[in-house]
Every structure is written in C-alpha cells, then in structure tokens.
Enzyme design. Structure first.
Site, PDB file in Angstrom:
ATOM      1  N   GLU A 129      -8.000  -5.319  -0.048  1.00 11.31           N
ATOM      2  CA  GLU A 129      -8.407  -6.201  -1.383  1.00 11.31           C
ATOM      3  C   GLU A 129      -8.552  -7.051  -0.447  1.00 11.31           C
ATOM      4  OE1 GLU A 129      -9.924  -3.818  -2.382  1.00 11.31           O
ATOM      5  OE2 GLU A 129      -8.663  -2.709  -4.335  1.00 11.31           O
ATOM      6  N   HIS A 152       0.940  -0.973   0.050  1.00  7.29           N
ATOM      7  CA  HIS A 152      -0.193   0.022  -0.638  1.00  7.29           C
ATOM      8  C   HIS A 152       0.602   1.447   0.558  1.00  7.29           C
ATOM      9  CE1 HIS A 152      -2.817   2.744   1.108  1.00  7.29           C
ATOM     10  NE2 HIS A 152      -3.845   1.435   0.707  1.00  7.29           N
TER      11      HIS A 152
HETATM   12  N1  ACO Z   1       3.962  -7.962  -4.697  1.00 15.06           N
HETATM   13  C1  ACO Z   1       5.115  -7.590  -4.753  1.00 15.06           C
HETATM   14  N2  ACO Z   1       5.786  -6.440  -5.607  1.00 15.06           N
HETATM   15  C2  ACO Z   1       5.562  -5.490  -5.385  1.00 15.06           C
HETATM   16  C3  ACO Z   1       3.953  -5.667  -4.450  1.00 15.06           C
HETATM   17  C4  ACO Z   1       3.597  -6.821  -4.642  1.00 15.06           C
HETATM   18  N3  ACO Z   1       1.753  -6.729  -3.903  1.00 15.06           N
HETATM   19  N4  ACO Z   1       3.643  -3.849  -4.276  1.00 15.06           N
HETATM   20  C5  ACO Z   1       5.305  -3.701  -4.036  1.00 15.06           C
HETATM   21  N5  ACO Z   1       6.238  -4.258  -4.251  1.00 15.06           N
HETATM   22  C6  ACO Z   1       7.309  -4.208  -4.683  1.00 15.06           C
HETATM   23  C7  ACO Z   1       6.828  -2.804  -6.370  1.00 15.06           C
HETATM   24  O1  ACO Z   1       8.126  -4.254  -7.759  1.00 15.06           O
HETATM   25  C8  ACO Z   1       8.654  -2.327  -6.085  1.00 15.06           C
HETATM   26  O2  ACO Z   1       9.529  -3.428  -5.734  1.00 15.06           O
HETATM   27  P1  ACO Z   1      11.198  -2.532  -5.880  1.00 15.06           P
HETATM   28  O3  ACO Z   1      11.468  -1.506  -5.947  1.00 15.06           O
HETATM   29  O4  ACO Z   1      12.054  -3.700  -6.986  1.00 15.06           O
HETATM   30  O5  ACO Z   1      10.509  -2.466  -8.063  1.00 15.06           O
HETATM   31  C9  ACO Z   1       8.122  -1.830  -4.619  1.00 15.06           C
HETATM   32  O6  ACO Z   1       7.439  -2.995  -3.301  1.00 15.06           O
HETATM   33  C10 ACO Z   1       7.432  -0.479  -5.107  1.00 15.06           C
HETATM   34  O7  ACO Z   1       6.559  -0.712  -5.163  1.00 15.06           O
HETATM   35  P2  ACO Z   1       6.048   1.525  -5.733  1.00 15.06           P
HETATM   36  O8  ACO Z   1       4.991   0.514  -7.294  1.00 15.06           O
HETATM   37  O9  ACO Z   1       6.503   1.920  -5.577  1.00 15.06           O
HETATM   38  O10 ACO Z   1       4.788   0.784  -4.992  1.00 15.06           O
HETATM   39  P3  ACO Z   1       3.082   1.952  -4.345  1.00 15.06           P
HETATM   40  O11 ACO Z   1       3.864   2.716  -3.376  1.00 15.06           O
HETATM   41  O12 ACO Z   1       2.947   2.884  -5.898  1.00 15.06           O
HETATM   42  O13 ACO Z   1       2.261   1.163  -4.626  1.00 15.06           O
HETATM   43  C11 ACO Z   1       0.643  -0.508  -4.859  1.00 15.06           C
HETATM   44  C12 ACO Z   1       1.602   0.498  -4.046  1.00 15.06           C
HETATM   45  C13 ACO Z   1       0.258  -0.301  -5.541  1.00 15.06           C
HETATM   46  C14 ACO Z   1      -1.246  -0.721  -4.138  1.00 15.06           C
HETATM   47  C15 ACO Z   1       1.365  -1.983  -4.888  1.00 15.06           C
HETATM   48  O14 ACO Z   1       2.209  -2.289  -3.668  1.00 15.06           O
HETATM   49  C16 ACO Z   1       0.622  -3.092  -5.203  1.00 15.06           C
HETATM   50  O15 ACO Z   1       1.075  -3.155  -6.931  1.00 15.06           O
HETATM   51  N6  ACO Z   1      -0.013  -4.271  -5.037  1.00 15.06           N
HETATM   52  C17 ACO Z   1      -0.830  -4.560  -5.548  1.00 15.06           C
HETATM   53  C18 ACO Z   1      -2.496  -3.821  -5.733  1.00 15.06           C
HETATM   54  C19 ACO Z   1      -3.274  -4.201  -5.250  1.00 15.06           C
HETATM   55  O16 ACO Z   1      -2.892  -5.292  -4.041  1.00 15.06           O
HETATM   56  N7  ACO Z   1      -3.287  -2.717  -5.024  1.00 15.06           N
HETATM   57  C20 ACO Z   1      -4.560  -2.314  -4.120  1.00 15.06           C
HETATM   58  C21 ACO Z   1      -4.294  -0.814  -3.101  1.00 15.06           C
HETATM   59  S1  ACO Z   1      -5.402  -0.899  -1.878  1.00 15.06           S
HETATM   60  C22 ACO Z   1      -6.857  -0.096  -2.720  1.00 15.06           C
HETATM   61  O17 ACO Z   1      -6.413   0.199  -3.453  1.00 15.06           O
HETATM   62  C23 ACO Z   1      -7.725   0.462  -1.962  1.00 15.06           C
END
Ligand code: ACO
Length: 386
Positions: free
Chosen positions: A317, A259
């Site tokens: 989620e 998140h």
């Molecule tokens: N699984 C694996 N790796 C992840 C995940 C995940 N769920 N979430 C983040 N990471 C990793 C990314 O690959 C990245 O790794 P890197 O630096 O080695 O490239 C690092 O963690 C940071 O990720 P960002 O995308 O920069 O983090 P951000 O804060 O933008 O992302 C998000 C938040 C979009 C929710 C992300 O965690 C994600 O994609 N999760 C999966 C989708 C999800 O569950 N969405 C629902 C969110 S809750 C809502 O909206 C109500």
C-alpha cells in the site's frame, strides 16, 4: 473425512483452504509469482487485458485472442441508465466511492439480459467497473461524465474517463503495472469472501459484491490513503523520525507497513517503488518520491525498535499511494482502483472454486443453561436491548 477435534486457529492464519494456480506467495523470502511468472517479469510488461486472459485461461493470449477480448470488453464499457441514476442519487447523499461501487455493481443486474453465465457476468462487471468509478468521481466534482473511447484499452480508458485527456504512454504503463501487481494475492480476505460466496453456487455478481465489501476495510484495501497522508503530513525527511515516533508512542499503526504473510519487504512494494521511480523521474514530483524513500527507511527502523520480533516491513500500500497520486488520482480513488485490479483475481478464483466452503466454529459458550420463564428473569437495561 477427519473427525478428530479441530483446532481453532484465530484469523485462519496458516490454514490452507484452497488450491490455486493463480498466484504463489513466499512470505518468508518475499516472492510472488502470478500464474507462473515472477511478478517483476509480468507486471511491467503485460497489458491488463493480457493479465486477465492469463489468469482466466492459464496462458498468454495470441494477438487474435487479445484483440477479441479487447473488443468484447469495449462493447461492455457502457453504463446502464439505472446504474447512472443510482450514481446521481449517491452524489446527492455524499456516499463514499467504495460504497457506491459496491451498490452500483449490484445494480448491473437490473440491466442484464436473462441467463448470463458466470463468465459473461464477469466480463461485464470487469469492463464497466472503471466507468462506474470515473463517472461517479466526475459527478462528485461537478463535471460531466464522459463516454469511453473504443480505441483505448482498459487502463487508458479509466484515466481518460477521469481526466478527459488521452493519457501518455508512461501514465498508462504506470497504471497497468499497478493493476498487474495487485491483480491477485492468494487467499486474501476479499478473495476468500468471493470464494465462499461462489462456493454456494451463488452467481458471479454476488461473489464480486461480497468481495467489494471485504476490500473496503482499512486492514485490507483501505491503507494507501492514510499512507499517503502520512508522507504528505511529514513533509520533509527531517521530520520523519519525530512524527513516526509520536505515532508509535501513542500505539498507532503505521499505514503501509506490516503484512499477515510477508515477514520481509512485500515484493509488490519493490515493483511499485521501481515503477514510481521511473514515473516520477519522467512525469512527476521527484522530491516527493525521495521523501517517501526516507519515510520508509525511518518507519522500518522504528518498527523494529517498537515491535521487536514482529518483522514489520513495507507492504504494497505504501508505494501504491505514491504511484496513484503521481497519476493524478486522489485518496478517495485509491481503494476503488485497487478493486478494478483485484476483481480479475476474484473472478479467476471463483472459476477455480468447486466445493462448498463450510468450516467449523468451536463452541465456547455456556452449557446446560436452565430455561427461565419470562416473568422470573432478571431485568436488563434498555441499553442492552438496543
Ligand atoms: N504499525 C505498528 N504496529 C503494527 C503494524 C503497523 N503497521 N502492523 C502490525 N503491528 C503490530 C501490532 O500492533 C501488534 O503488536 P502487539 O503484538 O504489540 O500488539 C503486532 O504488530 C502484530 O499485529 P497483528 O495485527 O496481529 O498482525 P496481522 O498479521 O494481523 O496484521 C496487518 C497485518 C493488518 C496488515 C497489520 O500489519 C496492519 O494493521 N498494518 C497497517 C495497515 C495496512 O498497511 N494495511 C494494508 C495491508 S496490505 C493489503 O491488504 C493489500
């Protein structure tokens, strides 16, 4: 006004762009309060109509006020003929539910009397959205649409309109707890979109339609379906580690984890996991609930191993998927059901927004480009033009 050169912050992370009394998020400590109530106090007690009143008027309603709100909403729970015709056309074209919801909400404008103010628009939109989703879902299944039941509340009507059966008290409580849990969450992307639109003095309908577009993306509201698929595909706790490791090795994201704001377990996951545990104990598949707990523990452990320092924890989620599935909703209905809740937050934020939102962009293109007449320019490929 501050005229010093602004700093670019990708994704606006950490930027404060509004003041709100609607929800308070403490991402470091995993706490969420809705209009002054800790989430865990409000979510499992309030009806959804009470939560709506709370967000709009900053206090709980009296019995008389609540009944008046319920009556107003019941009167607006009617699908206009033009919107129903649009749903029929969408079934033929196999349009996904979120896209249909956005278009159908916009079509309400065709049936409205002139001069509705934003609050009148908001009541109409909120009341009819469950009717749109349930009617379209039944049409897709080849079932006849149903008429709302005036004696049922907002959440109960949605379940009735889907399944043609008056839901049990446990089912209504489960859905209301979910709706209350996700009703508002600071300046998330869809809420920000709604604020941007309303800040131009566009109307409430435009703000909700824009927010619905933002919510449809997989990084925002689209994760519970894939999260549930993941649990169902894993099938047994023994398979969790191999399955999840394989996904992470391939660089895939685990849906339902991570998140932007929470660096500990999302407090909404705790509320929903408890609601799911009550619901599954009474009315659901206990083995599935236990499998989800095992998958969550394995996923969090492996995320710490593969993404050290990222502090990736369970988000809202993951248990949304489980609870909604337990209520009989299929994957395609998860994000639209999220929208039925969050629309109340969007409208409440819209009432708070009072100044045009207009940030700056930092120019990073070339400067001092020289003008070249058309016949002296280098040719480009057709692909670049298309
Ligand atoms: N699984 C694996 N790796 C992840 C995940 C995940 N769920 N979430 C983040 N990471 C990793 C990314 O690959 C990245 O790794 P890197 O630096 O080695 O490239 C690092 O963690 C940071 O990720 P960002 O995308 O920069 O983090 P951000 O804060 O933008 O992302 C998000 C938040 C979009 C929710 C992300 O965690 C994600 O994609 N999760 C999966 C989708 C999800 O569950 N969405 C629902 C969110 S809750 C809502 O909206 C109500």
């Amino acid at each position: 006004m501050n005229t010093s050169p602004a700093t670019y912050v990708p994704g606006l992370e950490g930027i404060v762009a509004a003041q709100t009394r609607l929800s308070r998020i403490d991402g470091q400590n995993g706490q969420l309060a809705i209009a002054g109530f800790p989430l865990e106090v409000l979510a499992s007690r309030a009806s959804f109509e009470e939560t709506l009143f709370l967000l709009w008027y900053d206090r709980l309603p009296t019995v008389i006020e609540l009944e008046a709100l319920q009556a107003t909403m019941a009167a607006q729970r009617v699908l206009p003929a033009a919107t129903e015709a649009l749903l029929e056309a969408a079934v033929t074209a196999s349009v996904p539910v979120m896209d249909v919801l956005r278009v159908a909400v916009d079509s309400l404008r065709l049936s409205w009397p002139p001069g509705l103010d934003n609050r009148q628009q908001a009541v109409r939109i909120i009341a009819v959205m469950p009717v749109i989703v349930a009617t379209y879902w039944r049409m897709q299944q080849g079932l006849s649409p149903l008429l709302p039941q005036p004696q049922l509340g907002h959440a109960a009507n949605f379940l009735y309109l889907l399944f043609s059966k008056v839901p049990s008290a446990a089912q209504v409580r489960g859905l209301e707890t979910y709706l209350n849990t996700v009703v508002d969450h600071g300046l998330n992307a869809s809420t920000f979109a709604a604020r941007v639109i309303i800040s131009t003095r566009a109307d409430m309908l435009s703000a909700v339609v824009g927010a619905l577009g933002a919510l449809a993306g997989p990084l925002h509201g689209g994760a519970p379906g894939p999260a549930l698929d993941m649990v169902l595909e894993i099938g047994h706790a023994d398979q969790a580690e191999a399955y999840l490791r394989d996904k992470l090795e391939r660089g895939e994201r685990l849906m339902g984890f991570g998140h932007r704001v929470y660096k500990v377990r999302d407090p909404r996951a705790a509320v929903l996991s408890e609601a799911a545990s009550h619901f599954f104990a009474q009315d659901g598949d206990q083995a599935l609930y236990e499998l989800a707990i095992a998958v969550e523990a394995t996923a969090v452990r492996l995320l710490a191993e593969y993404k050290p320092g990222r502090r990736l924890q369970t988000n809202v989620e993951f248990y949304t998927a489980l609870l909604l599935y337990g209520l009989g909703l299929e994957n395609a209905l998860f994000t639209p059901t999220f929208a039925l809740a969050r629309v109340v937050g969007w409208t409440a934020h819209a009432f708070e927004q009072d100044r045009l939102l207009r940030p700056q962009g930092q120019y990073i293109g070339v400067t001092d480009r020289a003008w070249v007449p058309p016949n002296e320019r280098n040719t480009v490929t057709a692909a670049a033009i298309a």
